[in-house]
Design an enzyme around this catalytic site. Structure first.
Site, PDB file in Angstrom:
ATOM      1  N   HIS B 121      14.080 -31.378  11.718  1.00  6.68           N
ATOM      2  CA  HIS B 121      15.117 -31.571  10.721  1.00  6.68           C
ATOM      3  C   HIS B 121      15.854 -32.878  11.002  1.00  6.68           C
ATOM      4  CE1 HIS B 121      19.215 -30.260   8.924  1.00  6.68           C
ATOM      5  NE2 HIS B 121      18.471 -30.801   7.987  1.00  6.68           N
ATOM      6  N   CYS B 140      21.728 -26.727  15.917  1.00  5.65           N
ATOM      7  CA  CYS B 140      22.459 -27.651  15.044  1.00  5.65           C
ATOM      8  C   CYS B 140      22.570 -27.108  13.631  1.00  5.65           C
ATOM      9  CB  CYS B 140      21.777 -29.013  15.006  1.00  5.65           C
ATOM     10  SG  CYS B 140      21.969 -29.917  16.536  1.00  5.65           S
ATOM     11  N   HIS B 141      21.399 -26.790  13.009  1.00  4.67           N
ATOM     12  CA  HIS B 141      21.436 -26.369  11.615  1.00  4.67           C
ATOM     13  C   HIS B 141      20.639 -25.100  11.378  1.00  4.67           C
ATOM     14  CE1 HIS B 141      21.995 -30.784  11.809  1.00  4.67           C
ATOM     15  NE2 HIS B 141      23.061 -30.478  11.106  1.00  4.67           N
ATOM     16  N   GLY B 142      20.319 -24.395  12.456  1.00  2.87           N
ATOM     17  CA  GLY B 142      19.753 -23.067  12.326  1.00  2.87           C
ATOM     18  C   GLY B 142      18.280 -22.983  11.999  1.00  2.87           C
TER      19      GLY B 142
END
Lengths: 690, 176
Positions: B121, B140-142
Site C-alpha cells: 500500500h 498503518c492502514h489495516g
C-alpha cells in the site's frame, strides 16, 4: 526597472497574469528593451559571467550538500567519497572548487574594470558600494567553503582567520570563542561554517538583485564615460548585449573547463589532501590565491591589531572610492596620469599577491611594507591629488562619436586587451603558487608518466605491478583506507575483472560483526570491503613504528608536492604539468642513501633521504632490488618498483582521472565549436548596430 | 521585417541562428545530465547491495526472522503444516491479486516463505503472526496478508513481493 513598462504580452493567459503581477513587463524593460550603451567592450561581459558563476556555484553547492557530511570525523572522508563514488561527483566537486577561483578571478576583472573606467562615480556610488558588499560576502563564503573539506589547510586556515578577531581589544578572546563554539576550532565550528556557507550565497544573490537594480536605475557606464544622450548612443539589451554576454560566457567557460578537467588541483594546496590534524600545523599556512594580497598586507604590519585593521581597511577603503576620486572625467582613457597610476596599482596588487604566497622573511617583509604603503597611497594620495592636478583629454561629444572614432583605434585596443590579459594571467598564476618550503630537500627529477597530459591514461601493467608492490611491501605499515576491492575492477583502474577482484578480496580476512551472539568475527573479504589497515588504530601504528604512524597512502600522490618556483609554475599552467606528487614520491622511494654525505648527520631512528624535506625520514629504506618478483618480466629493480607503486598510488588518489580527461576533451571540442558559433552569431546581430 | 520571406527562403543568417541555438540546447542537455545522474545510488551503495547468504538452520517451525537486504526488511518464515495447508487450499478467485502459493515459494521448499516485508500500500512494515489470515497485518492502514504473503483484505493492491533468491542447500539461501 526604470519606470512602468508599456510592454503587453499578446498571449491571453500571460495578459491575465500581467494585469495582476507585471512581471513580464519588468523582465522586458530590464533585460530586453533596456537601452545599453553601444560602445561597451568585452570587459563589460564580466557582469554576465559573474551572474553565471553565482548560479553555477549555488547549483553545484546545493548538489554537493546532498552528499557531504558536516562532521569533524566524517567531512574529509565524505568529500573523498563524493569524488570517488557519486555519479559525476568528481565533476561537481571540481566545478565547485575551481568555480570559487573562477568567481574571484572574474570579480577582480570586474572590479578593475570599474576602477579603470570610473564606474563608481556619480550617480553610481550606491551601485559600487553594493558591489563591495558582494565582494566581502564572497570572501566570507569562500573562506567558509574552504574549511568544509576539513583538510590540514581547511583546519589551519580556519584557525588563523578566526584568530584575526582575537586582535579586537578587550573582547577578542570572547569573540573567537563565540565563533568557534568551543575552546578551539572543532566540530561545532565546522557545523556552523557549513550552515553559513549554505546561507551566504543566497544573501549574495539578494544583494546582486539590488546591484542590478541600482545599475538599471543609473544606467551602465561605458568606456567613454559619457552618458547616453540620444537613441543613437544605445542599442536594446536583447539581442545585442545578451548575445555578446553569451559569447563572453562561452569563452570564459573554456578557461574554466581547463581547470575542471585538466588542472583541478593547480589552484589548491597539497596539504589539504591531508586530513585535519589539530596537533600539527603545516610548515606554511597560505590562504587561497584570491586572499593573498590582503594576507600580505596583514603580515607586513608588525603589530597584531594594526595588521588586522590594515587588512580590513584595504577592502573597506573601496567603499569611499567615489569620494576619494573626485575627478569629473570618468574614464581613464581620457586621463593620461590616472591611466598610468591604474596600471601601477594593478602591478602593486599582483606583487602583493605574490608576496602573500612567500614565507614572511628577509626581503619579502620589506617589499611587503613598501607595497602596502603603495596600495593605500593609491587611494589616499594619488587619486585625490590627480583629481586636482590632472588635465584630462577632451571627451567625445557622444557615445556615437566614440564608436566612430574607435573604428580607427582597433589595433591599440587589441594591444591593451592583450597586455591586460597577460597581466591578469600573471596575477592568476603568480598568486596560485603556494609557499612550499623545500627545507633542504633536493628537487625531485621530473619523470615521464603515462597519465600526464590531456590524453593521459594509466598504464595497466604498471598499476597491477604497483598493486603487487603495495601488497607485498607497503601494506605491512601503510593503510589504503579509501580503496575498496571492487575498485580494482573499475573502468580506468588496474583492469581486473569482477571475478579477479572478488578472488583478490577473498584472500583477505575482514573483521565483521557483531553477530547474533554479539561477537566480532573474521570472514573472507568481499568486493565491497575496503583494504584492511595493518594496525587497529593510529596509536598502535605509531607505537609499532618508532612513535610516528605511517600515513595512509590513498591520497599520498596528491598530498605531497614540492616548490616549482617562478616562472616554472606559469609554464605548468599551459603544459598541464601537475605531477609534483608522483615525481616526489618516486624520488623519495629511490632517494635513500646508506651513508649520509660528509658533514651531515641524521637523528637516531631516522634515515638519510636525498629528497625528503630535511633529509631525515623515519621510514627505513622500504624497497631493494629483487624484493618483489613480477610475472610479466618487468625488471625487479627499485627504480621499477618505485615507478609502479607511484603509478598505483596516483590511481588510488585519482581513480577517475581517465574519465575526467576523456570527458574534458569532449567538453573542449564542444565549447570551442559553441564559442565560434556564438562569435559569428554575435557579429550578425551587431552588423546592423555599427 | 522580413520574417515571412526568410521563412520561405532560409538564409545563411537563419542557418547560423538555428545552429547556435541547437548547440546551446545540446550543451544545456549535456550539462543537466550529470546534475541529475548524481542523485542515483553511488558506487558504494550499489556495492553494498550485493547478494547476502542466510543460514536457515536455526529457524524453528512456526518461527520467522527478519534480515535486511538493500535496506529492505526480508521476512523468512518457516511455515507450519497448517499455514502451508491454508495457503494452498484457498480459492484463487477469491484473491484480490490471484497467485497460487506454488508461485511464491521454491519447489520442494514449501515450508519457507521469503517475502519483502514492505506493505504494497504505502510502504509500512507489516507485523508477522497477526491479522485474520495467519500471515501479516499492516498497522498503518489495516492491510492483511495471508500465510503466503498474499493480500486478502485492506487497501493494499498487491501481494508482498518475493525477492530474487535461491537455495544453495536445504538450509542456506542467497538473497539477491
Amino acid at each position: 526597472m526604470s519606470g512602468p513598462s508599456d510592454f503587453q504580452p499578446s498571449n491571453p493567459a500571460l495578459k491575465w497574469i500581467e494585469r495582476r503581477l507585471p512581471i513580464f513587463g519588468l523582465i522586458h524593460s530590464s533585460f530586453v528593451a533596456y537601452p545599453t550603451p553601444r560602445n561597451l567592450n568585452y570587459w563589460w561581459t564580466f557582469g554576465a559571467i559573474l551572474s553565471m558563476m553565482l548560479a553555477l556555484q549555488i547549483l553545484t553547492g546545493v548538489i554537493l550538500a546532498m552528499h557531504y557530511t558536516p562532521h569533524a570525523d566524517l567531512a574529509f572522508k565524505s568529500v573523498e567519497l563524493i569524488v570517488r563514488d557519486v555519479n559525476y561527483g568528481w565533476l561537481l566537486r571540481n566545478m565547485h572548487a575551481c568555480g570559487a577561483s573562477m568567481f574571484f578571478f572574474a570579480v577582480y576583472i570586474h572590479m578593475f574594470r570599474g576602477l579603470y573606467y570610473g564606474s563608481y562615480k556619480e550617480p553610481r556610488e550606491v551601485l559600487w558600494i553594493l558591489g563591495v558588499i558582494i565582494y566581502l560576502l564572497m570572501m566570507a563564503t569562500g573562506f567558509m567553503g574552504y574549511v568544509l573539506p576539513w583538510g590540514q589547510m581547511s583546519f589551519w586556515g580556519a584557525t588563523v582567520i578566526t584568530n584575526l578577531f582575537s586582535a579586537v581589544p578587550y573582547f577578542g578572546e570572547s569573540i573567537v570563542t563565540l565563533l568557534w563554539g568551543g575552546y578551539s576550532v572543532g566540530n561545532p565550528t565546522l557545523n556552523r561554517f557549513f550552515s553559513l556557507h549554505y546561507l551566504l550565497p543566497f544573501v549574495i544573490a539578494g544583494v546582486v538583485v539590488l546591484h542590478v537594480w541600482a545599475l538599471h536605475v543609473a544606467g551602465q557606464n561605458n568606456p567613454a564615460g559619457v552618458e547616453p544622450k540620444t537613441e543613437k548612443d544605445t542599442v536594446p539589451f536583447t539581442p545585442h548585449a545578451t548575445i555578446k554576454d553569451m559569447f563572453g560566457v562561452s569563452c570564459f567557460l573554456i578557461f574554466f573547463a581547463w581547470f575542471i578537467f585538466y588542472m583541478p588541483n593547480y589552484l589548491g594546496d597539497a596539504d589539504n589532501y591531508i586530513p585535519a590534524n589539530p596537533g600539527v600545523t603545516p610548515a606554511h599556512i597560505v590562504p587561497e590565491w584570491y586572499y593573498l594580497p590582503f594576507y600580505a598586507i596583514l603580515r607586513s604590519i608588525p603589530n597584531k591589531l594594526a595588521g588586522v585593521v590594515a587588512m580590513f581597511s584595504a577592502i573597506i577603503i573601496l567603499c569611499f572610492l567615489p569620494w576619494l576620486d573626485s575627478a569629473r572625467t570618468r574614464s581613464s582613457k581620457y586621463r593620461p596620469l590616472a591611466k598610468q597610476f591604474f596600471w601601477i596599482f594593478v602591478v602593486v596588487c599582483i606583487l602583493l599577491g605574490y608576496l602573500g604566497s612567500q614565507p614572511p622573511e628577509g626581503i619579502y617583509v620589506i617589499a611587503g611594507r613598501i607595497l602596502t604603503v603603495c596600495y593605500f597611497a593609491y587611494f589616499l594620495i594619488v587619486l585625490p591629488l590627480l583629481a586636482r592636478i590632472e588635465t584630462p583629454r577632451p571627451l567625445p561629444n557622444s557615445i556615437a562619436d566614440d564608436v566612430l572614432a574607435k573604428s580607427k583605434g582597433r589595433a591599440a585596443t587589441a594591444a591593451s586587451m592583450l597586455l591586460a590579459l597577460v597581466v591578469a594571467g600573471g596575477l592568476f598564476a603568480g598568486s596560485t603558487q603556494n609557499a612550499k618550503a623545500e627545507e633542504g630537500g633536493d628537487t625531485p627529477p621530473a619523470q615521464s608518466w603515462s597519465f600526464s597530459g590531456p590524453f593521459g591514461k594509466y598504464d595497466r601493467g604498471s598499476l597491477q605491478r604497483g598493486l603487487k608492490v603495495y601488497k607485498e611491501v607497503c601494506s605491512a605499515c601503510h593503510s589504503l583506507n579509501y580503496i575498496a576491492f571492487r575498485n580494482l575492477a573499475d573502468p580506468g583502474g588496474p583492469g581486473y575483472s569482477e571475478a579477479q577482484a572478488a578472488a583478490f578480496a577473498a584472500e583477505y580476512k575482514i573483521k565483521d560483526g557483531p553477530n547474533d551472539q554479539g561477537e566480532m568475527f573474521e570472514r573472507p573479504g568481499r568486493t565491497a570491503d575496503y583494504f584492511p589497515a595493518p594496525f587497529p588504530n593510529e596509536q598502535a601504528a605509531a607505537a609499532a613504528n618508532g612513535g610516528k604512524a605511517p600515513p595512509d597512502l590513498s591520497l599520498m600522490t596528491k598530498a605531497r608536492s614540492y616548490k616549482r618556483g617562478f616562472p616554472q609554475f606559469v609554464f605548468d599552467f599551459f603544459t598541464q604539468y601537475q605531477e609534483q606528487g608522483p615525481d616526489y614520491l618516486d624520488a623519495v622511494l629511490q632517494g635513500f642513501e646508506d651513508k649520509p654525505p660528509a658533514g651531515v648527520t641524521v637523528p637516531e631512528g631516522t634515515y638519510y633521504n636525498k629528497y625528503f624535506p630535511g633529509h631525515a625520514i623515519k621510514m627505513p629504506k622500504p624497497l631493494s632490488d629483487g624484493q618483489v618478483t613480477f610475472d610479466d618480466g618487468a625488471p625487479a629493480t627499485v627504480k621499477q618498483y618505485a615507478h609502479d607503486v607511484t603509478t598505483f598510488l596516483m590511481w588510488t588518489a585519482e581513480p577517475r582521472l581517465e574519465e575526467r580527461k576523456r570527458i574534458g576533451m569532449q567538453v573542449f571540442v564542444f565549447l570551442i565549436i559553441f564559442a565560434l558559433l556564438m562569435y559569428f552569431t554575435k557579429r550578425k546581430v551587431w552588423a546592423g548596430a555599427h | 521585417m522580413t520574417t515571412a520571406s526568410s521563412a520561405d527562403h532560409p538564409t545563411r543568417r537563419d542557418f547560423l541562428f538555428v545552429a547556435t541555438g541547437a548547440a546551446a540546447a545540446v550543451g544545456a542537455a549535456a550539462t543537466v545530465w550529470p546534475l541529475v545522474a548524481q542523485m542515483n545510488p553511488d558506487a558504494a551503495t550499489i556495492a553494498a547491495g550485493a547478494p547476502i547468504q542466510v543460514d536457515l538452520a536455526p529457524i524453528a517451525e512456526g518461527q520467522d526472522i527478519k534480515v535486511f537486504w538493500r535496506g529492505k526488511p526480508i521476512y523468512i518464515s518457516h511455515r507450519t503444516k497448517k499455514q502451508i495447508q491454508e495457503a494452498q487450499s484457498v480459492a484463487l478467485s477469491s484473491l484480490p491479486d490471484p497467485q497460487p502459493d506454488s508461485a511464491r515459494v521454491k519447489a520442494g521448499h514449501d515450508q519457507w516463505l521469503v517475502v519483502i516485508g514492505i506493505c504494497t500500500h504505502l510502504g509500512c512494515i507489516p507485523i508477522a503472526h497477526e491479522g485474520n489470515y495467519d500471515g501479516f497485518f499492516c498497522p498503518c492502514h489495516g492491510s492483511q496478508y495471508d500465510s503466503s504473503g498474499r493480500i486478502r483484505q485492506g487497501p493494499a493492491p498487491a501481494n508482498l513481493a518475493v525477492p530474487p533468491y535461491a537455495f544453495l542447500s536445504d538450509t542456506k539461501i542467497q538473497i539477491g
